[in-house]
Write a protein that holds these residues in place. Sequence first.
Motif, PDB file in Angstrom:
ATOM      1  N   VAL A 166       0.829  -1.199   0.000  1.00  0.00           N
ATOM      2  CA  VAL A 166       0.000   0.000   0.000  1.00  0.00           C
ATOM      3  C   VAL A 166       0.873   1.262   0.000  1.00  0.00           C
ATOM      4  N   GLY A 167       1.923   1.273   0.836  1.00  0.00           N
ATOM      5  CA  GLY A 167       2.797   2.449   0.901  1.00  0.00           C
ATOM      6  C   GLY A 167       3.450   2.748  -0.429  1.00  0.00           C
ATOM      7  N   VAL A 224       1.032   4.155  -2.960  1.00  0.00           N
ATOM      8  CA  VAL A 224       0.726   5.581  -2.781  1.00  0.00           C
ATOM      9  C   VAL A 224       1.867   6.434  -3.327  1.00  0.00           C
ATOM     10  N   ARG A 255     -12.898   9.902 -13.501  1.00  0.00           N
ATOM     11  CA  ARG A 255     -12.900  10.751 -12.314  1.00  0.00           C
ATOM     12  C   ARG A 255     -12.104  12.019 -12.556  1.00  0.00           C
ATOM     13  N   VAL A 298     -12.142  15.306 -10.017  1.00  0.00           N
ATOM     14  CA  VAL A 298     -11.703  14.748  -8.741  1.00  0.00           C
ATOM     15  C   VAL A 298     -10.222  15.090  -8.574  1.00  0.00           C
ATOM     16  N   LEU A 329      -5.697  11.961  -5.532  1.00  0.00           N
ATOM     17  CA  LEU A 329      -6.624  11.029  -4.905  1.00  0.00           C
ATOM     18  C   LEU A 329      -7.120  10.002  -5.915  1.00  0.00           C
ATOM     19  N   GLU A 375      -4.352   7.608  -6.737  1.00  0.00           N
ATOM     20  CA  GLU A 375      -4.090   6.714  -5.604  1.00  0.00           C
ATOM     21  C   GLU A 375      -5.113   5.586  -5.546  1.00  0.00           C
ATOM     22  N   ALA A 376      -6.375   5.974  -5.706  1.00  0.00           N
ATOM     23  CA  ALA A 376      -7.432   4.959  -5.662  1.00  0.00           C
ATOM     24  C   ALA A 376      -7.198   3.928  -6.769  1.00  0.00           C
ATOM     25  N   MET A 412      -4.433   1.554  -5.828  1.00  0.00           N
ATOM     26  CA  MET A 412      -4.914   0.523  -4.898  1.00  0.00           C
ATOM     27  C   MET A 412      -5.584  -0.605  -5.668  1.00  0.00           C
ATOM     28  N   ARG A 469      -3.152  -2.719  -7.530  1.00  0.00           N
ATOM     29  CA  ARG A 469      -2.361  -3.583  -6.670  1.00  0.00           C
ATOM     30  C   ARG A 469      -3.082  -4.909  -6.420  1.00  0.00           C
ATOM     31  N   ALA A 498      -8.767  12.389   2.704  1.00  0.00           N
ATOM     32  CA  ALA A 498      -7.776  11.769   1.821  1.00  0.00           C
ATOM     33  C   ALA A 498      -6.395  11.864   2.447  1.00  0.00           C
ATOM     34  N   ARG A 541      -4.125   8.794   3.460  1.00  0.00           N
ATOM     35  CA  ARG A 541      -2.863   8.728   2.722  1.00  0.00           C
ATOM     36  C   ARG A 541      -1.680   8.643   3.691  1.00  0.00           C
ATOM     37  N   ALA A 548      -1.217   5.222   4.868  1.00  0.00           N
ATOM     38  CA  ALA A 548      -0.572   4.368   3.873  1.00  0.00           C
ATOM     39  C   ALA A 548       0.921   4.643   3.830  1.00  0.00           C
ATOM     40  N   PRO A 554      -3.134  -3.164   5.839  1.00  0.00           N
ATOM     41  CA  PRO A 554      -2.918  -2.538   4.523  1.00  0.00           C
ATOM     42  C   PRO A 554      -4.151  -2.620   3.615  1.00  0.00           C
ATOM     43  N   ALA A 555      -4.811  -3.763   3.611  1.00  0.00           N
ATOM     44  CA  ALA A 555      -5.969  -3.905   2.724  1.00  0.00           C
ATOM     45  C   ALA A 555      -7.062  -2.913   3.112  1.00  0.00           C
ATOM     46  N   VAL A 582      -6.583   0.034   4.514  1.00  0.00           N
ATOM     47  CA  VAL A 582      -6.164   1.368   4.063  1.00  0.00           C
ATOM     48  C   VAL A 582      -6.512   1.539   2.589  1.00  0.00           C
ATOM     49  N   ALA A 583      -6.228   0.498   1.793  1.00  0.00           N
ATOM     50  CA  ALA A 583      -6.513   0.564   0.359  1.00  0.00           C
ATOM     51  C   ALA A 583      -8.008   0.790   0.128  1.00  0.00           C
ATOM     52  N   LEU A 597      -9.025   4.358   1.040  1.00  0.00           N
ATOM     53  CA  LEU A 597      -8.583   5.345   0.053  1.00  0.00           C
ATOM     54  C   LEU A 597      -9.503   5.332  -1.170  1.00  0.00           C
ATOM     55  N   GLN A 598      -9.882   4.118  -1.588  1.00  0.00           N
ATOM     56  CA  GLN A 598     -10.780   4.025  -2.743  1.00  0.00           C
ATOM     57  C   GLN A 598     -12.137   4.648  -2.429  1.00  0.00           C
ATOM     58  N   VAL A 639     -12.680   7.109  -0.362  1.00  0.00           N
ATOM     59  CA  VAL A 639     -12.567   8.572  -0.337  1.00  0.00           C
ATOM     60  C   VAL A 639     -12.549   9.126  -1.764  1.00  0.00           C
ATOM     61  N   ALA A 640     -11.868   8.426  -2.674  1.00  0.00           N
ATOM     62  CA  ALA A 640     -11.821   8.888  -4.068  1.00  0.00           C
ATOM     63  C   ALA A 640     -13.229   8.934  -4.649  1.00  0.00           C
ATOM     64  N   GLU A 641     -14.002   7.900  -4.375  1.00  0.00           N
ATOM     65  CA  GLU A 641     -15.384   7.868  -4.865  1.00  0.00           C
ATOM     66  C   GLU A 641     -16.163   9.040  -4.262  1.00  0.00           C
ATOM     67  N   ASP A 684     -15.006  11.931  -3.314  1.00  0.00           N
ATOM     68  CA  ASP A 684     -14.629  13.198  -3.938  1.00  0.00           C
ATOM     69  C   ASP A 684     -15.437  13.414  -5.213  1.00  0.00           C
TER      70      ASP A 684
END
Lengths: 384, 319
Positions: free
Chosen positions: A234-235, A238, A363, A368, A372, A375-376, A379, A382, B233, B237, B240, B277-278, B280-281, B284-285, B287-289, B291
């Motif tokens: 994940v790190g 990003v 997006r 958007v 962000l 990043e999404a 993810m 991944r 976000a 972030r 992550a 980790p999963a 967090v992923a 993040l997804q 939050v993107a949605e 936005d």
Amino acid sequence: MTVYDELVGQEPVIEQLRAAAAAGAEALAGTGGGGMTHAWLFTGPPGSGRSVAARAFAAALLCPDQGCGHCASCHQVLSGSHADVEVVRPAGLSYGVRETRELVLRAASSPTGGRWRIVLFEDADRSTEQAANALLKAIEEPPARTVWLLCAPSPDDLVVTIRSRCRLVTLRTPPARAVAEVLVLREGIDPDVAAAAARAAQGHVGRAKRLATDEQARRRRAEVLAVPGRLSGVGPAVEAAEALVKAAEAEAKELGASLDAEETAAMRQALGESAKGRMPRGTAGALKELEDRQKSRTTRMKRDALDRALLDLASYYRDLLVVQLGAGVDLVNADRERELRSVSGPPEATLRRLEAIMVCRERLGANVNPQLAVEAMAMALRTG
Amino acid sequence: MSSERLTLVVGDEELLVDRAIGDVVAAARAREDEVEVHELTPASLAPAALAELTSPSLFGGGRVVVLRSAQDCGKDLAAEIGRYAANPADDIDFVVVHAGGAKGKALLDALTKAGARKVTCQKITRPGDRVAFVRAEVRRAGGSIGEDAARTLLDAVGTDLRELASACSQLVADTGGKISDEAVARYHRGRAEVSGFTVADRAVEGRLAEALEQLRWALATGVAPVLITSALAQGVRSLAKVGGAPRGLRGAGLAKELGMPPWKIDRVRAQLRGWEPAGVARALQGVAETDAQVKGGGADPAYALEKAIAQIVAARAGR
């Protein structure tokens, strides 16, 4: 040499335009000319040469030899200085009704050279609905010698009433071989480099040229293609996303900064900048307006640069899918074949990843926050 | 030949500026029965008019001349004021209000050199200074307040000094002087200012109810939804980034690698407890949605944000 030299891999279109130009000459001579019409719509994917084709056609119509490419008229059209060719290139986000009405008025005048009066409208899809309706009136009842050449990515981008009054010229995605050939012949580029660049650009002639000649552009593309390999956690994902966005921003800045500086200098001079660099009273507003325009253009450039990177990334997964399914088509990134073959996983996951890239592009279109959105996407790439 | 009746007020905190001017006027009124006050701005003042205003009056009585936004003075006017300051009249109070900063600095320097009394009224930006301001305000009104109570009041009223000052004098009047935590709580409830970051912190710590409460406060006090999504976000972030940082790095090296200050890293470390980790992923997804929803993709930004917070908390729990 002819006016069609700049068109790459579009032989059928060239045939069509040649015939039309001949018919146009007949129409001028008063002997038939049924193959000529007053409104043309050039469509094709980005980079296939819509406006190049339209310009070549304009030159062919105005040339006494139907497009010799070396007479004064051809030179003027191709360099954009011919009195009977008006090129409309919407620089902002849209093209409004007022500008269109003025354009229609200008288009109605007779040609100075006695042949045709031509309006070349690039990105006609950016005209607003009202503007399109104003344009429609002109196209519905055309003056005898006026020719409209409209360009748009696809016929669906224009209202149906305009579309139905235009003759369609459809450009195809130029084959990689044709693009490479042009790069070798015209730019003197090494055939192997040219072939790789042409494949990587997927038919976009301008982009292929850039990739073949610009080391930076190649390096940027290689970095984008390295992203899938960097998604170990994940790190890092990003971080990879951040790097992608930053690279796009840097690219846009690089392209925009020189353009901005030039424009600002010209504007300052036009407004009466003194030798010491002081501006006269009341000119701050005009400069501010220019700055705003430049800023919105830079934003657009950033978005375009990021979109290019996403398409490159998509080409990687497209290739992966080709390998996974054993499809017999050429790889876009043939130099990475070994790496692609070593990637394990079901094709379904690859499809989901491609889907994630497309969602990210959507997006970005919806404004958007780029970081962000990317990043999404990272993810999703991944996990697959 | 005295410069003690020359006052220079530097700063842009309106309340304090007005108080400084008020002090000068009050002092003048204490000296004389009748005091004329002239409030001027550079736009309404010609250089010649200044000479007229500052020459002695036939009828006696005091006079206060206040020149506001002196930073906008033209060259001629500034020179005129400089000349006057070098040789001021004895019976006139002259107050020059300057916003500070580089604009019109020559005038500022000229007045300082002429020996004008300088009053500084800078905007208060640090939380500690605000607490000090509240306590001083209460003392001024003749009461007393503890530090905690002052903080509670700040949370409830916000950062506008005028509002704070009136809240202080009101509290002193209502409670009869001694202001305790309970007294503040009795008259002031809720929060005036909640930033998106508070919401984000509560959300990534998994405190659903508190996060939602803070969100409602933030929206009710006019924080733009877009700012809240960007704070969310940033919160996720950071998780992550810190969570995925190389194991061997510590302290300054880590701060440099992540581009975050060390105290932030420590805080994120604490927040990281309970995250996978999963998760967090997924967060993040989400939050993107959100936005996209907030920027016109959905019908109701507030609902989208609530859902995002719920998603983040759920992602933390691994559900």
